[in-house]
Structures are given as structure tokens and as C-alpha cells.
Design a protein around this motif. Sequence first.
Motif, PDB file in Angstrom:
ATOM      1  N   PHE A 468       0.848  -1.192   0.000  1.00 55.74           N
ATOM      2  CA  PHE A 468       0.000   0.000   0.000  1.00 55.74           C
ATOM      3  C   PHE A 468       0.882   1.239   0.000  1.00 55.74           C
ATOM      4  O   PHE A 468       1.761   1.385   0.858  1.00 55.74           O
ATOM      5  CB  PHE A 468      -0.943  -0.010   1.203  1.00 55.74           C
ATOM      6  N   THR A 473      -6.552   5.082   3.234  1.00 53.43           N
ATOM      7  CA  THR A 473      -7.643   5.732   2.514  1.00 53.43           C
ATOM      8  C   THR A 473      -8.737   6.078   3.525  1.00 53.43           C
ATOM      9  O   THR A 473      -8.650   5.700   4.699  1.00 53.43           O
ATOM     10  CB  THR A 473      -8.188   4.814   1.412  1.00 53.43           C
ATOM     11  N   GLU A 485      -7.880   7.644  -4.339  1.00 59.32           N
ATOM     12  CA  GLU A 485      -7.849   6.430  -3.512  1.00 59.32           C
ATOM     13  C   GLU A 485      -7.944   5.181  -4.370  1.00 59.32           C
ATOM     14  O   GLU A 485      -7.303   4.163  -4.066  1.00 59.32           O
ATOM     15  CB  GLU A 485      -8.979   6.478  -2.483  1.00 59.32           C
ATOM     16  N   ILE A 489      -5.327   1.983  -4.357  1.00 59.85           N
ATOM     17  CA  ILE A 489      -5.773   0.589  -4.194  1.00 59.85           C
ATOM     18  C   ILE A 489      -5.323  -0.257  -5.383  1.00 59.85           C
ATOM     19  O   ILE A 489      -4.771  -1.351  -5.209  1.00 59.85           O
ATOM     20  CB  ILE A 489      -7.305   0.532  -4.032  1.00 59.85           C
ATOM     21  N   GLU A 511      -9.636  -6.670  -4.083  1.00 58.41           N
ATOM     22  CA  GLU A 511      -9.724  -5.396  -4.791  1.00 58.41           C
ATOM     23  C   GLU A 511     -11.184  -4.975  -4.944  1.00 58.41           C
ATOM     24  O   GLU A 511     -11.534  -3.800  -4.748  1.00 58.41           O
ATOM     25  CB  GLU A 511      -9.062  -5.491  -6.167  1.00 58.41           C
ATOM     26  N   LEU A 514     -12.352  -3.610  -1.615  1.00 57.86           N
ATOM     27  CA  LEU A 514     -11.813  -2.292  -1.295  1.00 57.86           C
ATOM     28  C   LEU A 514     -12.411  -1.202  -2.179  1.00 57.86           C
ATOM     29  O   LEU A 514     -12.540  -0.051  -1.773  1.00 57.86           O
ATOM     30  CB  LEU A 514     -10.287  -2.300  -1.435  1.00 57.86           C
ATOM     31  N   GLN A 538      -8.638   0.015   6.639  1.00 57.57           N
ATOM     32  CA  GLN A 538      -7.991   1.327   6.591  1.00 57.57           C
ATOM     33  C   GLN A 538      -7.286   1.668   7.898  1.00 57.57           C
ATOM     34  O   GLN A 538      -6.309   2.419   7.906  1.00 57.57           O
ATOM     35  CB  GLN A 538      -9.044   2.404   6.283  1.00 57.57           C
TER      36      GLN A 538
END
Length: 932
Positions: A468, A473, A485, A489, A511, A514, A538
Motif C-alpha cells: 500500500f 484511505t 484512492e 488501491i 480489490e 476495497l 484502513q
Amino acid sequence: MKTVLATYRLQLNKDFPFARARGIAPYLSRLGVSHLYASPVFKARAGSLHGYDVVDPAVINPELGGEEGLRELSAALRSSGLSIMQDIVPNHMAYDSENAMIMDVLEKGPNSASRDFFDIDWDHMYENLRGRLLAPFLGSFYGEALENGELRLAYEETGLSLNYYRLRLPLRMESYIKVFGGDIAPLERALGFEKPELANFIGTVSMLKTLSAPAGAEYPAEQFDHAKKMLWSLYTGAPAVKEFMDGQIARLNGNKDDPDSFDALDELVSTQFFRPSYWKVAAEEINYRRFFTINELISLRIEDQRVFDYVHGAVLKLVSDGCVTAFRVDHVDGLIDPQRYLARLRAAAGPDVYIAVEKILAPGEELPAAWPIQGTTGYDFTNYANGVFCRHENGKEFSRLYSRFAGPEIPYEDLVCAKKRMIISRHLAGNIDNLAHIIKKASANDRYGRDITLYGLRRALVEVMANFPVYRTYVNSEHGPSGPEKVYIRSAVEKARLRLPGFGYELNFIEAFLMLDTHKSLQDENKTDVLAFVMNFQQYTAPLMAKGFEDTLLYIHNTLTSLNEVGSSPNLFGFTLGEFHDFNRNRAGFWPLSMNATATHDTKRGEDVRARINVLSEFPEEWAAKIKTWAKLNAAKKRKRSSGAEMPDRNDEYFIYQTLLGAWPAGSTVPGDFSDRIKAYVIKAVREAQIHTNWTKPNMEYEGACISFLEKALAAGAGNKFLADFKPFCEKLSFYGAFNSLSQTLLKIAAPGVPDLYQGAELWDLSLVDPDNRRPVDFVRREALLSEIESSYAAEPAKLLAGLLSDLPSGRVKLFLLWRALAVRAGLRDVFEKGGYTPLAVEGEHKDSIIAFARSFEGRHVIAAVPRFISGFTEAGTLPLGELWKDTRLILPEGLPGAWTETLSAREIRAGREVFAAELFAAYPGALLSAK
């Protein structure tokens, strides 16, 4: 809003309480700041030196002087024209016996009135954590601690508890019956049946039995507390009752020579609302959120209105009373929803309170525009103002010489990921496991996710988090991540795919989660679970970055250690002048009141240590020759392992040389504590690096070799050839570094943002990471020096400046600059707080050695110009003034006036479309021009 002119950070503690701070209020006012920027002042653990281990945010710390002392400090500040900027801690509290709320949770469990204050998972997937709070504070495995007699049942006025040294864990109500409600025949014999004490004792135990009986009824908290008071009264008032109760406790405490004698105590412990464990267990199994990886700091559910009101009640009262006019919000990235928290804080504090948040921004990352605040605490400024003094174009050469000396350099991104993975495996595995279970539960009804195993989810999550690119985020609704953001990601997932090619299916699924994308799991009733996963996710990327990058990698990647700072990107090898100007233009346009810090209580090095080490970037060839020479001279000072490996290794040796150069005291006399400070710092550094030693299992052989190496390298005497060669080079570096420091100081005051001064740094700040940077400050000396400067400047400015520049080691020249430039800022506040930012072009032979810009607002103008990279044309010992600058000149844009006052040296300057550096820097190596 009461705007903030400049802040002065003070680390308050029992040795520097409110009364001591009150004494320096006139000095701070004369220096030119508007706010005393106070470390947390709420009741903390006894003896706390920093205040972030709060035990009661509703109480002003008695060790500092309590509420009365704080109000007296506020009155003294107001009489000097100052106010307080208060550091507040909404993320966590101390998990400690002094914290009455967490003790209540341990005693009453889910029935506690404080159960919702803390971020605890009462319904954990592991049976031995369900309905119980992990207490990971034992120095050994639970069974060993129990049978060694370290866990002891005790009784005092507050009730029954399981004690582990100073830690006290209160027992639940039902335990009183198990401990005291058994065979009371010995008490009957001792007292006789007619004594009222016996009847009272039996009645109290019966009352506790009655209170414990109802299932599902409201928890009888008041009755329980009353019963405890009755029992304590009997214990202290009737010797026979005391003897009986002590005997019952002694029986349960067991005998170290008989392991079976601890069975009853073990059974009692297993029924509590807490589970005592070896402290290392928290790394792999945990049901509460910590601050970073610190078991002793438990996170709050500040999103709960009741929690918010309690935590902020005292400080908001100080706001309403006018004692506090500004906030610094600690660790905003730890909160589940910073956006909503800050909106609530703004509503509670009102529109006139200045708010800055501790937020670490990566280069190019933007602060969320919707946050109702003035900006950050200034680490972004720290890194740009530092990096612009690094010769960016020499980055590749420094990488080569670093690799030649310390060994092949691991690619930077690979090293970052490796250290973050290490932190996960050693300290955060339990948290990642919890996240994996959340996503597994949320995907149970999704045909695309049903076959994904917990193992696969864990592996994929680890890799995404390790890759990351930013701290976190801020997704807080079904609308999902913002445009930037999404880029973060996708970048993390793409890199994870490259590093973990066999887990593409799992990574795609994560993914989608997120992104709050279109999987079946994200529809209808499951969407709440998916959002909960994202918001929890987060909260862990930030501590992972802090521990893996800030507290580990920055002690390993040592190409140029001045660039190793909180929020930095040392792989960039500084910033170009254009990048520095772009940063400031953006600041002026969007966050003009964000803080400009150059040192804080958390920075890795003092601001002037960094400024000095930066000079190395100007002459890589000479630096390469020096470290080669020093390595030969010091080779015999090292120790060797049985394998033949050197101690310290070459990377740590490289780190040590830069540390010595940066922190070596100014002047000819080296204080007696310098060697001890350096040794303590190096041991902390090698433990943080976690290569040869660490905090959990120190390698005394390696650490001892580092200490021995330093002692021999720093030994006084004519025979120390290393020091004989080191000192002249250090003096040269110190000379050039002093001008970097002065330039950085003027940039801090003149650039867009609010200048922030760290305690003591008005003179040379050659401190290292905490606790070194929290040493006592000699304010008496600083006040005396300021008085001399004030009187001398009023009498004859030119003579004062000449004297200051001839006495660089004292640091008076920096104190003068702060005092004078802050006075100019106070007189032109609108220009500095609201003015635009215009980079000024420079031409001539030394055009790359000047940073210059103009600030303008409603017809008023200021120009700031400072030197850098002066070693290329200035001999060490020769001041970078006057004709040395040859034809170098600033090009002024149209619209600026021709008559200026150089406010530092009190000279008048005429300028058309250009002004020569020789005139700007005729008397002082820096200029702050004000249009007449």
C-alpha cells in the motif's frame, strides 16, 4: 478564528509542569510566537514523560499541576498575548490499572458501563477470547507465570484482583463467592456464632450470591459496589474476618513447589472477563485494537457520541473558557472515520478554533479537501524544506558509493515491502487474521468468493497491505473510494499480483471489496459487512506504514540519513527547486494555515542534524574517500562473530559515521554526555532496524560490539587517528550546515503555512530521536541571549550581525533570525497568511544556490531569499556574503515596487527588474525584504 502566528511546542511532564511553563511565557512572547503548543495535559500514567498514555481524559494531569495549574498558565500566557494549542488524543488510552474505565471493563465485562468505550471484539471467533478481553502483559507464558507465583490473588479496598507485579486485574462479582463463600467453619470458630461480624459477613456473601443469580437481568453495578464496601469494612474492622479472608486468598495462591496447588487459581482465572497472556500472544491472537503495536495502549470507539463527549469534555470546557484556542489532533489515521470525527469536533469546538491533524502525507498526496481543519502538523513541509537542500542530481552516485561500502543495495520498494511483511508477521498477524475472517464472513453467500480459503485471504491481504503506497484511505460510505484512492488501491493490488502470482483470484476479490465494487457480496444486506471490512482495513495500513517504514526501514536504508524522516521518501534523494516551489504554491492555494514544522517530538533527527548531513550530498567524492579511510582506521575496533562477520556490520558503521557528523556538538568543547547519548541512540537504532538485534530479544553480543566500537572511536588522545581525521571534516560540514539551517529556518517562517518551533530549537538543534530530543531545555540561557540580541539590534544592527556570524557555534545567529523574522511576520500577517506565492527566477554564476519567492496580498509584498549549496564556491570558514555571489541575481516580475527594506539587516535596497545577491546577502546570509 484566532489565527495562529507561530507555535512553540513544549513537552510537559512532572519535571516541567505548568508552573515551569508559566515562567517562560514572557520569553515566548518576546520570541514572537502566538501559541504555546502543549503536549497532552490529561491525566496519564504516573510518571509519564509524554502524556499520550492517558488514563482519564476528563481530568487535567495532577502531576502537571492539575486544572488550577493549567488555568494559571493560561492566565500568564494571555497576559503576554499568547494562547494554548492543545494536543488531544482521541484514538487511545492506556490499558493500565490506573485507568478506571478499563478496570471496570475487566471487572464487569460486557456489563460494564464503559464496555463501548473501547474497540473490543466481544464476539471473537476464538472461544477463549469470546466474552473476554485479552490482557497480554505477562513476561512469560501464562502457565509459567502462574506456577512461578508471579500471578497472585490479592484483596484491597477496590476489591479482589489478580496482580502481576504493578498490574492489577479486577475479578468479576461471582469470584467473591468462589473465594470467600466456601467453608466458613474456621471463621465461625474464631468469632463465635453470636458475633455480629459473622452475621454481617454471611449476609454480604449471601447478597453477592443473590446478585450473581439473575440471568438476563440488568447488571446490579451499584449493589455490587455496595457489597464490596461492606466486605472491606468487615476486613478492616474485624481481625478475625481479615485473617479468614487472607487465609482463603493464600490457599488459592498456591505453592511454587507444587504445580497442582495452582489448579484452583487457574480455574478462577479462566472464569474472568479477561484472559491474561504472554505479551507476544497479541501479535497473533487479539480482540482489541491497539495504538500501533503497543499492547499497553487500547483504542477508543471515538465514533460513539458518548465516548466523544467524555474524551473531549474537559478540553472543550477549556475552549469555552478561552484557555485553549487551537487543537492538534493526534494520530487521526487511527480513527475509523476521520471525516466524521473532525466534523463532530469542529461542530463542538466552533468555527474559531484552529485545528491541525497529525497526518503523514506521501509526496504528491493531498489532504482530503472536505476535512474542516486548517491543515496538518507539518511533516510534509519538513520533508520538502529538508529535501531542497539535498543535491538531487547526485542521488545515483550516492547509491553507488553506499552499495560499495555497505554491500549490494536491495531495491527500495522491495525493502519497504519486506519490512512491512516482517511487521505483520511479528506484530500484526492477529489483526490480519481478524480482517480475513471479516471478509470471509461477508463473502459467504457469494459464489465467486465461497471457495476462497482463509489461508488465501490472509496471504493476499498481507501482500496488498505491504504494497500500500500511502498511510491509508478514507472510505466511509457506500460511495466507495475517491479517484486518487482508487489509484492507491489498484497500485497496491497490481504490485501484490506481481509478488504473489498464485493468488490472483483472491487479490481480485479483495480489490473488489476495497473498491466497493459489483460482487454479489456487495449487494443488499451484505454491503454493511463489506463496508465494515474496508473501514477496518484502513485502520491498519497506517500503523503498518508507521512501524514497517518509519520505525524499521528508516534505520536500514542509509544512503543519506538526513532524508530518513517521518513521511519522507528517501529513494527520491531530495527534491528539486521546482518541486519545492510547486509544493508551496499548492499550500498557498489550498492549505495556507497548515503547520510548517522542521522538528517535532517524533522526528528522527533534530532539524540542524539533518541540515548538516545534507551537505554531504554536495561532495560525494570526498565523502567516499572519507568513509574508506575511516573504515580502515577503525577496522581493529570491531569485533567478529564466530562466523567471521564484523560487528557492527558495514551498514551500521555507515549509519554511525553520518550520525556522528550530524550530531557532533558545535564548538571546540564536546559535552561529557555526548558519548552516552550516541551509544544509547545507536542501540535504539540497531534494535529498530531488527537485523541483528531487536527490542523483544536483544542480541547482547552485537549491541556490546557496537558500544565497544563507539567507545574506541570516540576515545580521547593523540593516538586516535580516526578522530584526528574526523574532526576537521566535521568542522567543515558543520560550517556549511549552519547556513543550511538558517536558510531552512527562514523558509519555515516565510513560506505558506504556520511556523512551528520545537522546544530548544531556537539554538542549534543537534538532538536525535526520542528520548534524546526530550532532554531539558536551558531557558534561562535562551532568555539571556535574547535580551542581548534585542538591545544590541536596537543600538547597532550591523555590529550585532557581524558578531553573530563570527560566533556560529553558539547558535545565537539562529535565535536572532527567528526573533527578527517572526516580528516581520507579525507586522505583515495578511501577506504571510493570505498572500500568494510566486517563485522568483535566479540568474548568474551561482543561480542554483538561491531559493527565492515573493508573497503578495492587496498591494503589500514580501520577498524571501536564502542560500544553499554554497560549498561549491565558498571556502569553509568564509562567510557566504557580498561579492562571492558575483553576478548572481534575482529577476523580479512586473508589478513589484522598486524600494525595499531588508528587514533582517535593517538596510534599504533599491531594485528594478533585478536585485543582486551580493546586495541581498551583504550583511546576513538570508534576506527578508518588505516593500516600502
